[in-house]
Motif scaffolding. Sequence first.
Motif, PDB file in Angstrom:
ATOM      1  N   ILE A  78      -3.167  36.684 -37.766  1.00 22.92           N
ATOM      2  CA  ILE A  78      -3.132  37.683 -36.687  1.00 22.92           C
ATOM      3  C   ILE A  78      -3.728  39.006 -37.172  1.00 22.92           C
ATOM      4  O   ILE A  78      -4.488  39.655 -36.455  1.00 22.92           O
ATOM      5  N   TYR A  79      -3.417  39.377 -38.386  1.00 25.25           N
ATOM      6  CA  TYR A  79      -3.970  40.606 -38.954  1.00 25.25           C
ATOM      7  C   TYR A  79      -5.494  40.531 -39.027  1.00 25.25           C
ATOM      8  O   TYR A  79      -6.193  41.467 -38.634  1.00 25.25           O
ATOM      9  N   ALA A  81      -7.475  38.584 -37.274  1.00 22.19           N
ATOM     10  CA  ALA A  81      -8.012  38.537 -35.909  1.00 22.19           C
ATOM     11  C   ALA A  81      -8.024  39.939 -35.298  1.00 22.19           C
ATOM     12  O   ALA A  81      -8.973  40.309 -34.602  1.00 22.19           O
ATOM     13  N   ALA A  82      -7.006  40.708 -35.561  1.00 19.83           N
ATOM     14  CA  ALA A  82      -6.950  42.079 -35.029  1.00 19.83           C
ATOM     15  C   ALA A  82      -8.026  42.949 -35.664  1.00 19.83           C
ATOM     16  O   ALA A  82      -8.600  43.810 -34.996  1.00 19.83           O
ATOM     17  N   LEU A  83      -8.313  42.725 -36.927  1.00 19.70           N
ATOM     18  CA  LEU A  83      -9.358  43.502 -37.578  1.00 19.70           C
ATOM     19  C   LEU A  83     -10.742  43.189 -37.035  1.00 19.70           C
ATOM     20  O   LEU A  83     -11.616  44.059 -36.961  1.00 19.70           O
ATOM     21  N   THR A  85     -11.496  42.311 -33.976  1.00 20.20           N
ATOM     22  CA  THR A  85     -11.697  42.806 -32.609  1.00 20.20           C
ATOM     23  C   THR A  85     -11.791  44.321 -32.650  1.00 20.20           C
ATOM     24  O   THR A  85     -11.231  44.982 -33.516  1.00 20.20           O
ATOM     25  N   PHE A  87     -10.546  47.366 -31.117  1.00 16.51           N
ATOM     26  CA  PHE A  87      -9.577  48.002 -30.217  1.00 16.51           C
ATOM     27  C   PHE A  87      -9.887  49.450 -30.079  1.00 16.51           C
ATOM     28  O   PHE A  87     -10.196  50.174 -30.909  1.00 16.51           O
TER      29      PHE A  87
END
Length: 87
Positions: A78-79, A81-83, A85, A87
């Motif tokens: 998840i970390y 994947a968040a990096l 994208t 945001f």
Amino acid sequence: MLGSAGTAKCVASLITYPHEDIRTRLRQPPPTDGPPKYTGLWRTLRVVIAEEGAQSLYGGLSAHLMRVIPNSAVMYAIYEAALRTNF
């Protein structure tokens, strides 16, 4: 990526689990009929090894690994994947 995170957590748990076991033993309430059996980190380590053997410091490790390895792998995924994208 998931395998790397799981392997890293497994190695970290193998190294630190004896400390977790000792910490848990130190949290036990003292007996009512005498002095406490466990009074400090190093004394607890010596008492456990003398009475139960070094392998007892790893009791419950398999259940611990079944809980923390998937958690670590998912958190890392998840970390990452968040990096990736914006945001």
